[in-house]
Design a protein around this motif. Structure first.
Motif, short mmCIF file in Angstrom:
data_model
loop_
_atom_site.label_atom_id
_atom_site.label_comp_id
_atom_site.label_asym_id
_atom_site.label_seq_id
_atom_site.Cartn_x
_atom_site.Cartn_y
_atom_site.Cartn_z
N GLY A 25 49.95 42.81 46.17
CA GLY A 25 49.58 42.44 47.53
C GLY A 25 50.29 43.27 48.57
O GLY A 25 51.08 44.17 48.24
N ASP A 43 45.13 41.81 45.75
CA ASP A 43 44.75 40.68 46.59
C ASP A 43 43.44 40.99 47.32
O ASP A 43 43.33 41.96 48.06
CB ASP A 43 45.86 40.41 47.61
CG ASP A 43 45.61 39.16 48.44
OD1 ASP A 43 44.54 38.54 48.29
OD2 ASP A 43 46.50 38.82 49.25
N ALA A 84 43.73 41.50 51.02
CA ALA A 84 44.80 42.42 51.43
C ALA A 84 44.49 43.16 52.73
O ALA A 84 45.38 43.38 53.55
CB ALA A 84 45.08 43.43 50.32
N LYS A 123 52.15 33.91 51.87
CA LYS A 123 51.94 34.13 50.43
C LYS A 123 53.23 34.57 49.75
O LYS A 123 53.54 34.12 48.64
CB LYS A 123 50.86 35.20 50.23
CG LYS A 123 49.45 34.76 50.58
CD LYS A 123 48.47 35.91 50.41
CE LYS A 123 47.05 35.49 50.79
NZ LYS A 123 46.10 36.62 50.72
N ILE A 177 52.98 36.49 45.30
CA ILE A 177 52.75 37.93 45.14
C ILE A 177 53.79 38.50 44.17
O ILE A 177 54.99 38.29 44.34
CB ILE A 177 52.85 38.67 46.49
CG1 ILE A 177 51.90 38.05 47.51
CG2 ILE A 177 52.56 40.15 46.30
CD1 ILE A 177 50.43 38.19 47.19
N LEU A 227 54.66 44.24 45.63
CA LEU A 227 54.39 44.59 47.02
C LEU A 227 54.57 46.09 47.22
O LEU A 227 55.46 46.71 46.62
CB LEU A 227 55.36 43.85 47.96
CG LEU A 227 55.03 42.41 48.32
CD1 LEU A 227 56.22 41.75 48.99
CD2 LEU A 227 53.80 42.33 49.21
#
Length: 546
Positions: A225, A279, A282, A293, A299, A302
């Protein structure tokens, strides 16, 4: 946040700093209002999506600034696209007294356009009265390509001030952009984060995370994400191509969007979306939704710069020890030798301008000049000397009571309500955080240790600052640019549309349709101009987000 980014100049700290009289000496201006004792209120637009100010009407730092300059600031913070915002204010002529925003991309292009249309105050005949501002546009303090494109591009007139340009090589901020994984989740799927080196490694890690079907708050954990509007999900591009404009092999350049390499990059991300690894929201979610989130533990991986990830995840990590995000890789870089230092295009974060419609140009200059002084810089970054910090051995040291308050506050509201971490930092002159200051004196030891650890992993060969010319700056000077720009501006949207396409064939059709449009609106001729202009010059070959 891009970019992005140098040349450096040395800084001398005036002996008068400790006495608090530096501003009067360095600027040649007296503090206070316009001579009649009245405070001037100026509206400042801080054009950064998601930025916020204090929850109080007047912070202690703002009170000091008002006392020193006679100026009170009314802030406007952007919620949404920075490019749309800057275009909107000039279209509607609903202009602030001072504008500050990104020093790159469409935002910068719009400011340059406003300068060429003579909508901004020409500072060239005023800078001798404001020496702190003069430093911001001195040729030696501006990256050559940016100087040529935006700062010294108006026949001797000066409209734009470059803010936050590192003052010395010690001040260049590496934000450590990269891919980061929750440590506990990496352990659950049995993957060493440092074993993830290639595009395939990254894909397989995401698949393993999805296959174990983790839940958080009763909802599935999303393998990959990002933050608001897709920031900075797409930085996997560095695994596919080294920079936006690449040598075709015969000494001429082409934009990577026009190549098969870009197809490969796009289809890789389309696969992530179609298999439920990235995601689905996103590229459309707001920052509060993205942050929520992360705070819920939903998540696993990242992509962004590390400070943003540390800030967003600290509440969850505090409640769930061992769930902190750690760097993956370092991942492969297209075309780069394994021992090549990280190429960082470090550039000042902001350009600041005064629209001609500003209600009080003198007050705006007085405010900006004070903020660009050494005293102003330390005030905006550290707070009030004697209250928030004190000078020891020539360096600012945090006072323990405020360090504790700031460290214990996971929302950053306490710091912002003192006036630290709000918009003033964006207009505080050159970045002198290490050469004049003492680094981030408010960072807790755990955060510093995390940053140091990530730096060792992601920058094993150190860093090098890009000083070469960017073809992206040169193409804007071609006679075709006005007709070509609307087509080129659609590249990002076309990529996102292609990523969500129903098939690979549909994705490629989206890209090819735009390529056809780009070619029809002058791309071949514009690139010929770029090749001619850059002949014999050092051209940027590698670039990484910093």
């Amino acid at each position: 946040m891009t970019k992005k980014r140098l040349k450096f100049a040395s800084i001398l700290l005036a002996a008068t700093l400790a006495s608090g009289s530096l501003y009067g000496c360095s600027s040649g201006s007296s503090s206070g209002g316009d001579g009649d004792g009245k405070v001037v209120t100026l509206k400042v637009l801080h054009n950064w999506n998601g930025s916020t100010g204090a929850d109080v009407d007047m912070t202690p730092i703002e009170k000091v600034i008002e006392e020193k300059t006679g100026v009170r600031v009314e802030w406007e913070y952007t919620k949404g696209s920075e490019v749309e915002k800057v275009n909107q204010i000039f279209t509607t002529q609903d202009l602030p007294d001072i504008y500050t925003g990104p020093a790159w991309g469409g935002e910068l292009d719009s400011i340059i356009k406003a300068a060429k249309e003579d909508q901004l105050v020409d500072l060239s005949d005023k800078l001798d009265k404001y020496p702190n501002l003069a430093k911001l546009v001195a040729k030696e303090n501006v990256p050559p390509a940016l100087n040529e494109k935006a700062i010294d591009a108006y026949g001797g007139k000066k409209y734009l001030l470059l803010q936050n340009q590192p003052a010395t090589d010690k001040d260049g901020m590496d934000w450590l952009y990269g891919f980061y994984v929750r440590k506990d989740i990496a352990e659950k799927v049995g993957v060493d984060p440092q074993s993830v080196k290639t595009k395939e490694d990254l894909y397989q890690l995401m698949k393993k995370i999805k296959d174990v079907d983790l839940k958080a708050n009763g909802l599935p954990v999303i393998p990959f994400g990002g933050f608001h509007n897709g920031w900075a999900v797409g930085i996997g591009n560095t695994m596919f191509y080294p920079t936006d404009y690449n040598d075709k092999g015969d000494g001429t350049l082409e934009h990577v969007f026009m190549t098969k390499t870009y197809d490969d990059y796009t289809l890789y991300y389309r696969k992530l979306v179609s298999e439920g690894l990235l995601d689905n929201e996103a590229f459309t979610q707001t920052d509060p939704i993205a942050q929520e989130k992360i705070k819920q533990g939903r998540i696993a991986i990242l992509a962004a710069h590390y400070p943003a990830i540390l800030d967003a995840s600290k509440d969850f990590v505090k409640a769930n020890p061992g769930s902190d995000f750690v760097p993956l890789g370092p991942l492969e870089r297209a075309g780069a030798e394994p021992n090549r230092p990280a190429d960082l295009n470090i550039q000042g974060n902001n350009v600041t301008v005064i629209p001609k419609k500003s209600k009080n140009v003198d007050a705006a200059l007085r405010l900006l000049d004070f903020l660009a002084s050494d005293e102003g810089f330390l005030l905006t970054r550290y707070g009030i000397e004697g209250t928030h910090w004190e000078m020891k051995d020539g360096k600012p040291i945090a006072k323990q009571e405020w360090f504790d308050k700031f460290t214990q506050d996971t929302t950053n509201k306490v710091r912002k309500n003192e006036g630290i971490g709000i918009g003033f930092e964006s207009i505080s002159g050159r970045d002198q955080l290490n050469s004049l200051g003492n680094g981030d004196i408010w960072a807790d030891q755990e955060r510093n240790a995390a940053m140091d650890n990530a730096r060792k992993i992601l920058r094993p060969n150190g860093t090098q600052i890009i000083s070469a010319f960017s073809p992206g700056d040169v193409i804007t000077k071609s006679s075709q640019w006005e007709m070509l720009k609307p087509s080129m501006d659609k590249m990002g949207d076309a990529w996102k549309e292609a990523v969500y396409a129903k098939s690979d064939e549909a994705a490629l059709k989206i890209l090819n349709d735009l390529r056809e449009q780009i070619n029809k609106t002058g791309y071949p001729e514009a690139m010929q101009f770029v090749d001619e202009q850059l002949k014999g010059k050092e051209v940027m070959k590698f670039g990484m987000p910093n």
